[in-house]
Motif scaffolding. Structure first.
Motif, PDB file in Angstrom:
ATOM      1  N   ARG A   8       0.841  -1.192   0.000  1.00 37.26           N
ATOM      2  CA  ARG A   8       0.000   0.000   0.000  1.00 37.26           C
ATOM      3  C   ARG A   8       0.880   1.247   0.000  1.00 37.26           C
ATOM      4  NH1 ARG A   8      -2.039  -3.155   4.063  1.00 37.26           N
ATOM      5  NH2 ARG A   8      -3.943  -4.225   3.528  1.00 37.26           N
ATOM      6  N   PRO A   9       0.651   2.160  -0.939  1.00 32.18           N
ATOM      7  CA  PRO A   9       1.415   3.421  -0.935  1.00 32.18           C
ATOM      8  C   PRO A   9       1.067   4.252   0.304  1.00 32.18           C
ATOM      9  CG  PRO A   9       0.235   3.129  -3.013  1.00 32.18           C
ATOM     10  CD  PRO A   9      -0.229   2.056  -2.086  1.00 32.18           C
ATOM     11  N   LYS A  10       1.957   5.161   0.640  1.00 35.91           N
ATOM     12  CA  LYS A  10       1.732   6.023   1.797  1.00 35.91           C
ATOM     13  C   LYS A  10       0.476   6.866   1.632  1.00 35.91           C
ATOM     14  CE  LYS A  10       6.550   6.237   3.097  1.00 35.91           C
ATOM     15  NZ  LYS A  10       7.762   7.038   3.202  1.00 35.91           N
ATOM     16  N   THR A  11       0.151   7.235   0.402  1.00 41.87           N
ATOM     17  CA  THR A  11      -1.050   8.047   0.185  1.00 41.87           C
ATOM     18  C   THR A  11      -2.322   7.259   0.499  1.00 41.87           C
ATOM     19  OG1 THR A  11      -1.016   7.462  -2.171  1.00 41.87           O
ATOM     20  CG2 THR A  11       0.031   9.551  -1.523  1.00 41.87           C
ATOM     21  N   VAL A  12      -2.310   5.963   0.232  1.00 43.88           N
ATOM     22  CA  VAL A  12      -3.467   5.121   0.584  1.00 43.88           C
ATOM     23  C   VAL A  12      -3.576   5.018   2.099  1.00 43.88           C
ATOM     24  CG1 VAL A  12      -4.409   2.778   0.478  1.00 43.88           C
ATOM     25  CG2 VAL A  12      -3.480   3.831  -1.578  1.00 43.88           C
ATOM     26  N   LEU A  13      -2.450   4.843   2.765  1.00 41.93           N
ATOM     27  CA  LEU A  13      -2.459   4.784   4.225  1.00 41.93           C
ATOM     28  C   LEU A  13      -2.900   6.117   4.825  1.00 41.93           C
ATOM     29  CD1 LEU A  13       0.822   2.750   4.826  1.00 41.93           C
ATOM     30  CD2 LEU A  13      -1.545   1.918   4.860  1.00 41.93           C
ATOM     31  N   LEU A  14      -2.464   7.223   4.214  1.00 37.33           N
ATOM     32  CA  LEU A  14      -2.882   8.545   4.667  1.00 37.33           C
ATOM     33  C   LEU A  14      -4.389   8.713   4.494  1.00 37.33           C
ATOM     34  CD1 LEU A  14      -2.217  11.401   5.690  1.00 37.33           C
ATOM     35  CD2 LEU A  14      -1.769  12.034   3.298  1.00 37.33           C
ATOM     36  N   LEU A  15      -4.908   8.310   3.339  1.00 37.76           N
ATOM     37  CA  LEU A  15      -6.342   8.403   3.092  1.00 37.76           C
ATOM     38  C   LEU A  15      -7.120   7.559   4.098  1.00 37.76           C
ATOM     39  CD1 LEU A  15      -8.734   9.393   1.408  1.00 37.76           C
ATOM     40  CD2 LEU A  15      -8.320   7.468  -0.154  1.00 37.76           C
ATOM     41  N   ALA A  16      -6.665   6.340   4.332  1.00 40.60           N
ATOM     42  CA  ALA A  16      -7.328   5.473   5.317  1.00 40.60           C
ATOM     43  C   ALA A  16      -7.252   6.087   6.713  1.00 40.60           C
ATOM     44  CB  ALA A  16      -6.705   4.084   5.301  1.00 40.60           C
ATOM     45  N   GLY A  17      -6.127   6.699   7.044  1.00 37.10           N
ATOM     46  CA  GLY A  17      -5.986   7.348   8.349  1.00 37.10           C
ATOM     47  C   GLY A  17      -6.940   8.514   8.519  1.00 37.10           C
ATOM     48  N   VAL A  18      -7.058   9.331   7.481  1.00 36.79           N
ATOM     49  CA  VAL A  18      -7.991  10.467   7.526  1.00 36.79           C
ATOM     50  C   VAL A  18      -9.421   9.968   7.685  1.00 36.79           C
ATOM     51  CG1 VAL A  18      -8.995  12.314   6.109  1.00 36.79           C
ATOM     52  CG2 VAL A  18      -6.518  12.098   6.286  1.00 36.79           C
ATOM     53  N   VAL A 119      -6.744  11.761  -4.683  1.00 34.11           N
ATOM     54  CA  VAL A 119      -6.478  12.002  -6.107  1.00 34.11           C
ATOM     55  C   VAL A 119      -5.007  11.837  -6.476  1.00 34.11           C
ATOM     56  CG1 VAL A 119      -8.473  13.530  -6.343  1.00 34.11           C
ATOM     57  CG2 VAL A 119      -6.225  14.516  -5.870  1.00 34.11           C
ATOM     58  N   HIS A 120      -4.174  11.547  -5.507  1.00 33.97           N
ATOM     59  CA  HIS A 120      -2.744  11.367  -5.779  1.00 33.97           C
ATOM     60  C   HIS A 120      -2.548  10.203  -6.764  1.00 33.97           C
ATOM     61  CE1 HIS A 120       1.532  10.599  -5.107  1.00 33.97           C
ATOM     62  NE2 HIS A 120       1.577  11.836  -4.637  1.00 33.97           N
ATOM     63  N   PRO A 121      -1.627  10.336  -7.702  1.00 30.71           N
ATOM     64  CA  PRO A 121      -1.403   9.272  -8.682  1.00 30.71           C
ATOM     65  C   PRO A 121      -1.061   7.912  -8.066  1.00 30.71           C
ATOM     66  CG  PRO A 121      -0.315  11.284  -9.405  1.00 30.71           C
ATOM     67  CD  PRO A 121      -0.834  11.540  -8.020  1.00 30.71           C
ATOM     68  N   ALA A 122      -0.321   7.903  -6.967  1.00 32.92           N
ATOM     69  CA  ALA A 122       0.023   6.625  -6.332  1.00 32.92           C
ATOM     70  C   ALA A 122      -1.227   5.926  -5.797  1.00 32.92           C
ATOM     71  CB  ALA A 122       1.030   6.849  -5.206  1.00 32.92           C
ATOM     72  N   THR A 123      -2.153   6.715  -5.271  1.00 30.15           N
ATOM     73  CA  THR A 123      -3.419   6.145  -4.809  1.00 30.15           C
ATOM     74  C   THR A 123      -4.202   5.594  -5.992  1.00 30.15           C
ATOM     75  OG1 THR A 123      -3.489   7.728  -2.989  1.00 30.15           O
ATOM     76  CG2 THR A 123      -5.548   6.630  -3.553  1.00 30.15           C
ATOM     77  N   GLY A 124      -4.212   6.332  -7.076  1.00 27.66           N
ATOM     78  CA  GLY A 124      -4.910   5.872  -8.276  1.00 27.66           C
ATOM     79  C   GLY A 124      -4.357   4.560  -8.805  1.00 27.66           C
ATOM     80  N   ARG A 125      -3.030   4.454  -8.822  1.00 28.62           N
ATOM     81  CA  ARG A 125      -2.420   3.205  -9.292  1.00 28.62           C
ATOM     82  C   ARG A 125      -2.745   2.042  -8.356  1.00 28.62           C
ATOM     83  NH1 ARG A 125       1.632   6.838 -10.543  1.00 28.62           N
ATOM     84  NH2 ARG A 125       2.744   6.442  -8.599  1.00 28.62           N
ATOM     85  N   ALA A 126      -2.731   2.300  -7.056  1.00 28.70           N
ATOM     86  CA  ALA A 126      -2.990   1.227  -6.088  1.00 28.70           C
ATOM     87  C   ALA A 126      -4.441   0.763  -6.136  1.00 28.70           C
ATOM     88  CB  ALA A 126      -2.644   1.699  -4.686  1.00 28.70           C
ATOM     89  N   LEU A 127      -5.345   1.675  -6.428  1.00 29.48           N
ATOM     90  CA  LEU A 127      -6.765   1.338  -6.439  1.00 29.48           C
ATOM     91  C   LEU A 127      -7.282   1.000  -7.830  1.00 29.48           C
ATOM     92  CD1 LEU A 127      -8.092   4.081  -3.990  1.00 29.48           C
ATOM     93  CD2 LEU A 127      -7.485   1.718  -3.480  1.00 29.48           C
ATOM     94  N   HIS A 128      -6.406   1.053  -8.819  1.00 28.09           N
ATOM     95  CA  HIS A 128      -6.813   0.748 -10.189  1.00 28.09           C
ATOM     96  C   HIS A 128      -7.171  -0.722 -10.320  1.00 28.09           C
ATOM     97  CE1 HIS A 128      -7.098   0.993 -14.508  1.00 28.09           C
ATOM     98  NE2 HIS A 128      -6.280  -0.022 -14.611  1.00 28.09           N
ATOM     99  N   ARG A 129      -8.219  -0.982 -11.062  1.00 30.96           N
ATOM    100  CA  ARG A 129      -8.665  -2.356 -11.274  1.00 30.96           C
ATOM    101  C   ARG A 129      -8.388  -2.716 -12.730  1.00 30.96           C
ATOM    102  NH1 ARG A 129     -14.554  -4.468  -9.483  1.00 30.96           N
ATOM    103  NH2 ARG A 129     -14.054  -6.668  -9.589  1.00 30.96           N
ATOM    104  N   ASP A 130      -7.552  -3.719 -12.922  1.00 31.57           N
ATOM    105  CA  ASP A 130      -7.233  -4.157 -14.274  1.00 31.57           C
ATOM    106  C   ASP A 130      -8.434  -4.830 -14.913  1.00 31.57           C
ATOM    107  OD1 ASP A 130      -4.617  -3.274 -14.065  1.00 31.57           O
ATOM    108  OD2 ASP A 130      -3.917  -5.197 -13.265  1.00 31.57           O
TER     109      ASP A 130
END
Length: 138
Positions: A8-18, A119-130
């Motif tokens: 999990r990228p830090k931005t995903v963890l930050l979003l989950a924390g918020v 909206v951070h790109p790292a969050t987008g990549r982590a949550l992207h569904r192939d």
């Protein structure tokens, strides 16, 4: 997307924390509303209970979005951004007051952090569904 093999990228963890912080605060507000309603003779009992119920529903839904964020569900970005925008509207009301302006600024800051993390790109990549992970339609 498997959460066991994906870091999990830090931005995903930050979003989950918020989102988790917001869910906890809303749960605390629910407890406060219930105690206040029970401790006093409510002038509008039905309205007080409805407000407490809506607060509880919001806390439960935010907790669900928080857990789903940690599980890297693709749908959470929309839910998270929608919540942050609604929270900005609440912050605006507080900013118009005289006494609790600091609450408005705190809500604004948390909402902006949540939106940026969502909206951070790292969050987008982590949550992207192939496309390969989508169920086959028959």
């Amino acid at each position: 997307m498997s959460t066991g093999t994906t870091k999990r990228p830090k931005t995903v963890l930050l979003l989950a924390g918020v989102l988790g912080l917001e869910a906890a605060i809303l749960a605390a507000a629910t407890v406060f509303l219930v105690i206040e309603t029970a401790a006093q003779e409510a002038e509008f009992l039905a309205s007080s209970l409805a407000l407490a119920g809506l607060s509880l529903l919001g806390a439960v839904l935010l907790a669900l979005v928080t857990v789903s964020t940690l599980r890297l569900r693709s749908w959470v970005r929309g839910a998270a951004i929608t919540w942050q925008i609604m929270q900005l509207a609440v912050a605006w009301v507080f900013l118009q007051g005289d006494i609790t302006v600091w609450v408005g600024w705190a809500l604004t800051a948390v909402s902006i952090v949540g939106i940026v993390a969502a909206v951070h790109p790292a969050t987008g990549r982590a949550l992207h569904r192939d496309d390969d992970e989508l169920p086959e339609s028959r």
